[in-house]
Write a protein that holds these residues in place. Structure first.
Motif, short mmCIF file in Angstrom:
data_model
loop_
_atom_site.label_atom_id
_atom_site.label_comp_id
_atom_site.label_asym_id
_atom_site.label_seq_id
_atom_site.Cartn_x
_atom_site.Cartn_y
_atom_site.Cartn_z
N GLY A 51 0.81 -1.16 -0.03
CA GLY A 51 0.02 -0.10 0.13
C GLY A 51 0.80 1.29 0.04
N ILE A 52 0.86 2.05 -1.03
CA ILE A 52 1.96 3.03 -1.37
C ILE A 52 1.36 4.58 -1.17
CG2 ILE A 52 3.36 1.66 -2.68
CD1 ILE A 52 2.23 3.07 -5.09
N GLY A 53 -0.04 4.66 -1.07
CA GLY A 53 -0.36 6.24 -0.87
C GLY A 53 -1.77 6.47 -1.27
N HIS A 54 -1.82 7.85 -1.43
CA HIS A 54 -3.15 8.24 -2.01
C HIS A 54 -2.91 9.26 -3.13
CE1 HIS A 54 -4.21 7.39 2.36
NE2 HIS A 54 -5.45 7.07 1.63
N PHE A 55 -3.66 9.09 -4.08
CA PHE A 55 -3.83 10.05 -5.38
C PHE A 55 -5.18 10.65 -5.07
CE2 PHE A 55 -4.14 10.80 -10.03
CZ PHE A 55 -2.73 11.47 -10.13
N GLY A 56 -5.06 12.11 -4.90
CA GLY A 56 -6.11 12.78 -4.40
C GLY A 56 -6.77 11.91 -3.24
N GLU A 57 -8.17 11.60 -3.36
CA GLU A 57 -8.60 10.64 -2.12
C GLU A 57 -8.46 9.42 -2.22
OE1 GLU A 57 -10.31 12.48 0.65
OE2 GLU A 57 -9.33 14.21 -0.32
N ASP A 58 -8.03 8.79 -3.33
CA ASP A 58 -8.19 7.33 -3.57
C ASP A 58 -6.80 6.51 -3.07
OD1 ASP A 58 -10.32 7.42 -4.78
OD2 ASP A 58 -9.40 8.03 -6.76
N ALA A 59 -6.96 5.49 -2.41
CA ALA A 59 -5.91 4.71 -1.74
C ALA A 59 -5.17 3.87 -3.02
CB ALA A 59 -6.55 3.44 -0.69
N VAL A 60 -4.02 3.95 -3.16
CA VAL A 60 -3.23 3.11 -4.08
C VAL A 60 -2.25 2.18 -3.64
CG1 VAL A 60 -1.75 3.63 -6.17
CG2 VAL A 60 -3.50 5.46 -5.59
N TYR A 61 -2.42 1.05 -4.31
CA TYR A 61 -1.32 -0.06 -3.90
C TYR A 61 -0.63 -0.51 -5.09
CZ TYR A 61 -4.57 -0.56 -0.24
OH TYR A 61 -5.48 -0.39 1.00
N LEU A 62 0.59 -0.89 -4.89
CA LEU A 62 1.42 -1.44 -5.77
C LEU A 62 1.39 -2.98 -6.00
CD1 LEU A 62 4.22 -1.03 -7.76
CD2 LEU A 62 5.22 -1.30 -5.57
N LEU A 63 1.10 -3.47 -7.24
CA LEU A 63 1.10 -4.99 -7.52
C LEU A 63 2.27 -5.34 -8.26
CD1 LEU A 63 -2.56 -5.88 -8.23
CD2 LEU A 63 -1.30 -5.88 -5.82
N GLN A 64 3.32 -5.89 -7.64
CA GLN A 64 4.44 -6.22 -8.42
C GLN A 64 4.36 -7.49 -9.14
OE1 GLN A 64 7.76 -5.06 -6.39
NE2 GLN A 64 9.00 -5.95 -7.73
N LEU A 65 4.32 -7.62 -10.50
CA LEU A 65 4.20 -8.57 -10.97
C LEU A 65 5.48 -9.19 -11.90
CD1 LEU A 65 0.97 -7.13 -13.34
CD2 LEU A 65 1.12 -8.31 -11.06
N LYS A 66 5.43 -10.53 -12.43
CA LYS A 66 6.21 -10.96 -13.27
C LYS A 66 6.65 -10.27 -14.47
CE LYS A 66 6.36 -15.44 -11.37
NZ LYS A 66 6.15 -17.12 -11.46
N PRO A 67 7.54 -10.06 -15.00
CA PRO A 67 7.77 -9.36 -16.40
C PRO A 67 7.02 -10.09 -17.45
CG PRO A 67 9.97 -9.92 -15.48
CD PRO A 67 9.04 -10.44 -14.56
N SER A 68 6.79 -11.13 -17.60
CA SER A 68 5.71 -11.89 -18.49
C SER A 68 4.35 -11.67 -18.40
CB SER A 68 6.03 -13.45 -18.21
OG SER A 68 5.71 -13.82 -17.00
N ALA A 69 4.05 -11.04 -17.17
CA ALA A 69 2.56 -10.47 -17.31
C ALA A 69 1.81 -9.77 -18.21
CB ALA A 69 2.15 -9.90 -15.92
N THR A 70 0.56 -10.25 -18.80
CA THR A 70 0.06 -9.30 -19.44
C THR A 70 -1.53 -9.25 -19.24
OG1 THR A 70 -0.65 -11.68 -20.96
CG2 THR A 70 1.07 -10.33 -21.65
N LEU A 71 -2.02 -8.21 -19.89
CA LEU A 71 -3.56 -7.96 -19.43
C LEU A 71 -4.08 -7.20 -20.67
CD1 LEU A 71 -5.42 -7.74 -16.94
CD2 LEU A 71 -4.31 -5.57 -16.42
N GLU A 72 -5.28 -7.82 -21.09
CA GLU A 72 -5.73 -7.26 -22.31
C GLU A 72 -5.99 -5.84 -22.44
OE1 GLU A 72 -8.80 -9.91 -23.51
OE2 GLU A 72 -9.34 -8.71 -25.54
N GLY A 73 -5.52 -5.44 -23.59
CA GLY A 73 -5.90 -3.91 -23.83
C GLY A 73 -4.63 -2.88 -23.30
N CYS A 74 -3.92 -3.67 -22.66
CA CYS A 74 -2.69 -2.90 -22.10
C CYS A 74 -1.54 -3.06 -22.44
CB CYS A 74 -2.63 -3.25 -20.56
SG CYS A 74 -4.06 -2.89 -19.53
N THR A 75 -0.35 -2.28 -22.40
CA THR A 75 1.02 -2.34 -22.71
C THR A 75 1.89 -2.04 -21.44
OG1 THR A 75 0.98 -0.24 -23.72
CG2 THR A 75 0.69 -1.98 -25.42
N TRP A 76 3.20 -2.51 -21.40
CA TRP A 76 4.17 -2.02 -20.62
C TRP A 76 4.77 -0.80 -21.05
CZ3 TRP A 76 4.41 -4.01 -15.97
CH2 TRP A 76 4.02 -5.25 -15.61
N GLN A 77 4.54 0.31 -20.05
CA GLN A 77 5.30 1.54 -20.70
C GLN A 77 6.31 1.93 -19.55
OE1 GLN A 77 2.64 4.41 -21.25
NE2 GLN A 77 1.28 3.19 -22.82
#
Ligand SMILES: NC(=O)c1ccc[n+]([C@@H]2O[C@H](COP(=O)([O-])OP(=O)(O)OC[C@H]3O[C@@H](n4cnc5c(N)ncnc54)[C@H](O)[C@@H]3O)[C@@H](O)[C@H]2O)c1
Ligand SMILES: [Mg+2]
Ligand SMILES: [Zn+2]
Length: 273
Positions: A51-77
């Motif tokens: 759990g890393i902090g707040h963006f505005g009012e929203d709580a933000v978490y960091l999910l650390q993934l394996k480099p091979s991870a893919t998610l439809e419609g997304c690219t690694w930037q």
């Protein structure tokens, strides 16, 4: 929207997630924040969660993934891309997330005894129960300096830079030395000149991967330019009204240059990004 670091308990549900691996974030057309509970139903290879902090009012978490991870419609930037083009508060959030991700990835095992570590509750620390050591995020102090001589400034190119770009000199502080000593040593090593009258200008966290830049102006005190082999490809004096392509506007390197030029030319002073 403002970004603020905070320690949040990942056992809490909800909030938003940034998806991280090796200095990159998954992004789609809406950006880098995904509903966290939804992400956790996507069968992604999650290595760790913070759990890393707040963006505005929203709580933000960091999910650390394996480099091979893919998610439809997304690219690694790359984090560097967000530094160059991203919105400022988003970059601050991702810079923090990346450094927490680097720390976590590098301390899953104890550097002293090799045993697996565990994350301490309530603190950003990896704990080795076997030898009772704790491992905190690493920050590497580095100096960055603009060497000046009246209307001229000394800029150099590393072979790693984008073609044509010249920048200030930088280097890591060695154990036991002061930042002031580091400035004099690095300038001597990289371009062979001596400096005097150091003025501290300001600092900048630099998440590539965990530098803290301490920025100075320093006056030329003597010597001819002698370039350090391999590190420096070219170094020269430039007049403040005739400069080459410069580093990214968000960098403290650029700020040190813009500030000095503004002072010499009597223009309004820029503020540190
Ligand atoms: N924000 C900015 O405007 C800006 C501008 C220039 C450089 N920087 C950063 O400053 C830092 C230092 O600059 P540099 O690359 O010229 O350093 P440098 O002159 O000390 O030389 C780089 C070398 O230092 C060694 N090194 C790498 N990580 C180290 C560490 N943590 N401690 C000690 N030595 C290490 C490696 O051999 C590397 O090739 C880098 O992180 C760089 O990205 C930031
Ligand atoms: Mg250097
Ligand atoms: Zn240990």
């Amino acid at each position: 929207m403002v970004w603020r670091n905070a320690f949040l308990d990942p056992a809490q549900a909800g909030g938003w997630a940034v998806l991280y691996s090796q200095q990159h974030f998954l992004a789609d057309s809406n950006g880098v924040l995904f509903p966290r509970d939804w992400v956790k139903r996507q069968d992604l290879p999650i290595i760790g969660e913070q759990g890393i902090g707040h963006f505005g009012e929203d709580a933000v978490y960091l999910l650390q993934l394996k480099p091979s991870a893919t998610l439809e419609g997304c690219t690694w930037q790359s984090l560097r891309q967000f530094m160059l083009q991203g919105e400022a508060e988003t970059f601050r959030m991702l810079a923090y997330a990346a450094q927490i991700g680097t720390w976590y990835a590098e301390h899953r095992f104890c550097g002293s005894c090799g045993a697996p570590t565990r994350q301490l509750p309530g603190e950003r620390a990896m704990r080795c129960d076997s030898c009772e050591s704790q491992h905190y995020p690493r920050i590497s102090p580095s100096m960055i300096v603009l060497v000046t001589r009246g209307d001229e400034i000394l800029l150099a190119r590393s072979p790693r830079f984008v073609t044509g770009v010249y920048s200030t000199l930088a280097g890591f502080v060695e154990p036991g030395e002061s930042v002031e000593h580091c400035v004099a040593r690095e300038v001597r090593e990289e371009v062979g000149v001596e400096v005097k009258n150091l003025h501290y200008i300001g600092s900048q966290g630099w998440p590539f991967p965990h530098s803290l830049m301490l920025g100075f102006h320093a006056e030329y005190a003597g010597g001819d330019i002698v370039m350090q082999e391999d590190e420096i490809e070219d170094a020269r004096w430039f007049r403040v009204d005739d400069l080459p392509p410069l580093p990214a506007s968000r960098s403290i390197a650029r700020h040190l240059i813009d500030l000095y030029v503004a002072r010499r030319l009597g223009l309004p002073e820029p503020s540190l990004p």
